[in-house]
Design a protein around this motif. Structure first.
Motif, PDB file in Angstrom:
ATOM      1  N   GLN A 105       8.500   8.509 -28.035  1.00 24.62           N
ATOM      2  CA  GLN A 105       8.113   9.713 -27.060  1.00 24.62           C
ATOM      3  C   GLN A 105       9.035   9.290 -25.798  1.00 24.62           C
ATOM      4  O   GLN A 105       9.384   8.091 -25.426  1.00 24.62           O
ATOM      5  CB  GLN A 105       6.737   9.566 -26.664  1.00 24.62           C
ATOM      6  N   VAL A 106       9.249  10.173 -25.217  1.00 21.35           N
ATOM      7  CA  VAL A 106       9.954   9.962 -23.672  1.00 21.35           C
ATOM      8  C   VAL A 106       9.444  10.689 -22.789  1.00 21.35           C
ATOM      9  O   VAL A 106       8.566  11.994 -23.024  1.00 21.35           O
ATOM     10  CB  VAL A 106      11.513  10.864 -23.884  1.00 21.35           C
ATOM     11  N   TRP A 107       8.748  10.063 -21.696  1.00 15.14           N
ATOM     12  CA  TRP A 107       8.024  10.710 -20.575  1.00 15.14           C
ATOM     13  C   TRP A 107       8.965  10.396 -19.421  1.00 15.14           C
ATOM     14  O   TRP A 107       9.861   9.909 -18.946  1.00 15.14           O
ATOM     15  CB  TRP A 107       6.791   9.830 -20.208  1.00 15.14           C
ATOM     16  N   LEU A 108       8.936  11.734 -18.558  1.00 12.02           N
ATOM     17  CA  LEU A 108       9.640  11.747 -17.189  1.00 12.02           C
ATOM     18  C   LEU A 108       8.539  11.432 -16.404  1.00 12.02           C
ATOM     19  O   LEU A 108       7.422  11.548 -16.391  1.00 12.02           O
ATOM     20  CB  LEU A 108      10.033  13.431 -16.960  1.00 12.02           C
ATOM     21  N   ILE A 109       8.710  10.616 -15.406  1.00  7.96           N
ATOM     22  CA  ILE A 109       7.905   9.766 -14.373  1.00  7.96           C
ATOM     23  C   ILE A 109       8.236  10.917 -13.059  1.00  7.96           C
ATOM     24  O   ILE A 109       9.401  10.836 -12.634  1.00  7.96           O
ATOM     25  CB  ILE A 109       8.117   8.502 -14.146  1.00  7.96           C
ATOM     26  N   GLN A 110       7.092  11.295 -12.451  1.00  7.65           N
ATOM     27  CA  GLN A 110       7.285  12.283 -11.451  1.00  7.65           C
ATOM     28  C   GLN A 110       6.325  11.873 -10.306  1.00  7.65           C
ATOM     29  O   GLN A 110       5.168  11.410 -10.684  1.00  7.65           O
ATOM     30  CB  GLN A 110       6.808  13.666 -12.059  1.00  7.65           C
ATOM     31  N   GLN A 111       6.775  12.165  -8.776  1.00  7.59           N
ATOM     32  CA  GLN A 111       5.972  12.142  -7.953  1.00  7.59           C
ATOM     33  C   GLN A 111       5.988  13.497  -7.730  1.00  7.59           C
ATOM     34  O   GLN A 111       6.755  14.280  -7.094  1.00  7.59           O
ATOM     35  CB  GLN A 111       6.675  11.063  -6.929  1.00  7.59           C
ATOM     36  N   ASP A 112       4.949  14.021  -7.567  1.00  6.92           N
ATOM     37  CA  ASP A 112       4.429  15.242  -7.521  1.00  6.92           C
ATOM     38  C   ASP A 112       5.172  16.063  -8.625  1.00  6.92           C
ATOM     39  O   ASP A 112       5.145  15.757 -10.037  1.00  6.92           O
ATOM     40  CB  ASP A 112       4.636  15.648  -6.096  1.00  6.92           C
ATOM     41  N   SER A 113       6.258  16.901  -8.136  1.00  9.66           N
ATOM     42  CA  SER A 113       6.889  17.556  -9.200  1.00  9.66           C
ATOM     43  C   SER A 113       8.481  16.953  -9.318  1.00  9.66           C
ATOM     44  O   SER A 113       9.248  17.196 -10.115  1.00  9.66           O
ATOM     45  CB  SER A 113       7.088  19.159  -8.751  1.00  9.66           C
ATOM     46  N   GLU A 114       8.738  15.883  -8.470  1.00 10.77           N
ATOM     47  CA  GLU A 114      10.024  15.356  -8.254  1.00 10.77           C
ATOM     48  C   GLU A 114      10.213  14.264  -9.487  1.00 10.77           C
ATOM     49  O   GLU A 114       9.493  13.445  -9.530  1.00 10.77           O
ATOM     50  CB  GLU A 114      10.338  14.782  -7.034  1.00 10.77           C
ATOM     51  N   VAL A 115      11.328  14.355 -10.500  1.00 10.11           N
ATOM     52  CA  VAL A 115      11.542  13.456 -11.416  1.00 10.11           C
ATOM     53  C   VAL A 115      11.949  12.174 -10.605  1.00 10.11           C
ATOM     54  O   VAL A 115      13.161  12.273 -10.132  1.00 10.11           O
ATOM     55  CB  VAL A 115      12.270  14.124 -12.489  1.00 10.11           C
ATOM     56  N   ILE A 116      11.295  11.061 -10.849  1.00 11.20           N
ATOM     57  CA  ILE A 116      11.676   9.855 -10.230  1.00 11.20           C
ATOM     58  C   ILE A 116      12.212   8.719 -11.192  1.00 11.20           C
ATOM     59  O   ILE A 116      12.646   7.678 -10.783  1.00 11.20           O
ATOM     60  CB  ILE A 116      10.945   9.335  -9.300  1.00 11.20           C
ATOM     61  N   GLY A 117      12.134   9.170 -12.480  1.00 13.34           N
ATOM     62  CA  GLY A 117      12.405   8.062 -13.599  1.00 13.34           C
ATOM     63  C   GLY A 117      12.120   8.499 -14.890  1.00 13.34           C
ATOM     64  O   GLY A 117      11.655   9.663 -15.199  1.00 13.34           O
ATOM     65  N   TYR A 118      12.324   7.685 -15.894  1.00 10.35           N
ATOM     66  CA  TYR A 118      11.766   7.920 -17.199  1.00 10.35           C
ATOM     67  C   TYR A 118      11.417   6.579 -18.019  1.00 10.35           C
ATOM     68  O   TYR A 118      11.877   5.625 -17.720  1.00 10.35           O
ATOM     69  CB  TYR A 118      12.779   8.815 -17.926  1.00 10.35           C
ATOM     70  N   LEU A 119      10.743   6.747 -19.058  1.00  7.50           N
ATOM     71  CA  LEU A 119      10.232   5.867 -19.990  1.00  7.50           C
ATOM     72  C   LEU A 119      10.519   6.257 -21.472  1.00  7.50           C
ATOM     73  O   LEU A 119       9.799   7.202 -21.765  1.00  7.50           O
ATOM     74  CB  LEU A 119       8.847   5.486 -19.658  1.00  7.50           C
ATOM     75  N   ILE A 120      11.202   5.617 -22.309  1.00  3.54           N
ATOM     76  CA  ILE A 120      11.364   5.688 -23.941  1.00  3.54           C
ATOM     77  C   ILE A 120      10.756   4.875 -24.374  1.00  3.54           C
ATOM     78  O   ILE A 120      10.867   3.411 -24.400  1.00  3.54           O
ATOM     79  CB  ILE A 120      13.038   5.924 -23.941  1.00  3.54           C
ATOM     80  N   LEU A 121       9.871   5.188 -25.387  1.00  2.00           N
ATOM     81  CA  LEU A 121       9.156   4.495 -26.313  1.00  2.00           C
ATOM     82  C   LEU A 121       9.429   4.492 -27.634  1.00  2.00           C
ATOM     83  O   LEU A 121       9.312   5.907 -28.049  1.00  2.00           O
ATOM     84  CB  LEU A 121       7.254   4.568 -26.057  1.00  2.00           C
ATOM     85  N   THR A 122       9.728   3.787 -28.623  1.00  2.00           N
ATOM     86  CA  THR A 122      10.120   3.835 -29.854  1.00  2.00           C
ATOM     87  C   THR A 122       9.131   3.200 -30.769  1.00  2.00           C
ATOM     88  O   THR A 122       8.715   2.190 -30.340  1.00  2.00           O
ATOM     89  CB  THR A 122      11.638   3.468 -30.144  1.00  2.00           C
ATOM     90  N   LEU A 123       8.980   3.861 -31.996  1.00  2.00           N
ATOM     91  CA  LEU A 123       7.886   3.156 -32.945  1.00  2.00           C
ATOM     92  C   LEU A 123       8.720   2.665 -33.881  1.00  2.00           C
ATOM     93  O   LEU A 123       9.533   3.001 -34.283  1.00  2.00           O
ATOM     94  CB  LEU A 123       7.064   4.764 -33.256  1.00  2.00           C
ATOM     95  N   GLY A 124       7.782   1.517 -34.335  1.00  4.64           N
ATOM     96  CA  GLY A 124       8.353   0.867 -35.378  1.00  4.64           C
ATOM     97  C   GLY A 124       7.147   0.435 -36.337  1.00  4.64           C
ATOM     98  O   GLY A 124       5.898   0.731 -35.991  1.00  4.64           O
ATOM     99  N   TYR A 125       7.351  -0.763 -37.087  1.00  2.00           N
ATOM    100  CA  TYR A 125       6.327  -1.347 -38.134  1.00  2.00           C
ATOM    101  C   TYR A 125       6.613  -2.627 -38.106  1.00  2.00           C
ATOM    102  O   TYR A 125       7.606  -3.007 -38.522  1.00  2.00           O
ATOM    103  CB  TYR A 125       6.102  -0.669 -39.327  1.00  2.00           C
ATOM    104  N   SER A 126       5.627  -3.685 -37.967  1.00  2.00           N
ATOM    105  CA  SER A 126       5.795  -5.045 -37.982  1.00  2.00           C
ATOM    106  C   SER A 126       4.533  -5.876 -38.771  1.00  2.00           C
ATOM    107  O   SER A 126       3.434  -5.691 -38.475  1.00  2.00           O
ATOM    108  CB  SER A 126       5.857  -5.611 -36.692  1.00  2.00           C
ATOM    109  N   LEU A 127       5.132  -6.551 -39.846  1.00  7.99           N
ATOM    110  CA  LEU A 127       4.293  -7.283 -40.590  1.00  7.99           C
ATOM    111  C   LEU A 127       3.827  -8.438 -39.589  1.00  7.99           C
ATOM    112  O   LEU A 127       2.430  -8.549 -39.821  1.00  7.99           O
ATOM    113  CB  LEU A 127       4.780  -7.805 -41.597  1.00  7.99           C
ATOM    114  N   GLU A 128       4.718  -9.153 -38.748  1.00 11.85           N
ATOM    115  CA  GLU A 128       3.951  -9.982 -38.074  1.00 11.85           C
ATOM    116  C   GLU A 128       2.964  -9.399 -36.921  1.00 11.85           C
ATOM    117  O   GLU A 128       1.784 -10.252 -36.868  1.00 11.85           O
ATOM    118  CB  GLU A 128       5.016 -10.683 -37.005  1.00 11.85           C
TER     119      GLU A 128
END
Length: 156
Positions: A51-74
């Motif tokens: 997923q990608v999220w835009l980080i906003q202050q009110d309606s202004e985009v101030i950053g982003y965060l990208i979360l990738t998914l995987g799988y781990s036996l550990e």
């Protein structure tokens, strides 16, 4: 300061590429408008990747965060990686980073993620302090990467 998070869509590609370019320049990473645009388009089109999220202050985009998914036996199940996390400089040191990491952790819980990883530069003490403060720990190993040339791969 009211911060909110909005799932990014293809319609957000222009602002995302602007932010990615800023982040890559700040981190001294390569940036190519076409290649990065293609990679983002692929990612935005397939929610099984993360997923990608835009980080906003009110309606202004101030950053982003990208979360990738995987799988781990550990870690005995689904894991995730904060692949990129960027706040424009004027929004740092105000609690937005801490709030955004908590948001990512809550999103991971909803997705059934057992472990959340991230990467931080050795010469970025501000980020290291933030990540340590919210519970991320160093391991007795480090990330190693080999980029693969998939264009020359021939399936037999």
């Amino acid at each position: 300061m009211t911060i909110n998070y909005r799932v990014a869509a293809i319609a957000d590609l222009t602002i995302l590429l602007e932010l990615v370019k800023e982040f890559h320049e700040h981190e001294h990473l390569s940036f190519d408008q076409k290649s990065d645009g293609d990679a983002l388009t692929t990612f935005l089109d397939d929610q099984s990747l993360g997923q990608v999220w835009l980080i906003q202050q009110d309606s202004e985009v101030i950053g982003y965060l990208i979360l990738t998914l995987g799988y781990s036996l550990e870690f005995r199940g689904r894991d995730a990686f904060i692949d990129e996390f960027y706040l424009r400089p004027q929004y740092r040191q105000q609690g937005v980073g801490t709030q955004s990491l908590a948001f990512a952790e809550n999103a991971c819980r909803v997705l059934g993620v057992q472990a959340l990883h991230l990467e931080v530069d050795f010469d970025n003490p501000d980020a290291q302090r933030l990540y340590s403060r919210v519970g991320y720990q160093r391991h007795q190993r480090f990330l190693m990467t080999k980029q693969l040339d998939n264009h020359s791969f021939k399936q037999e």
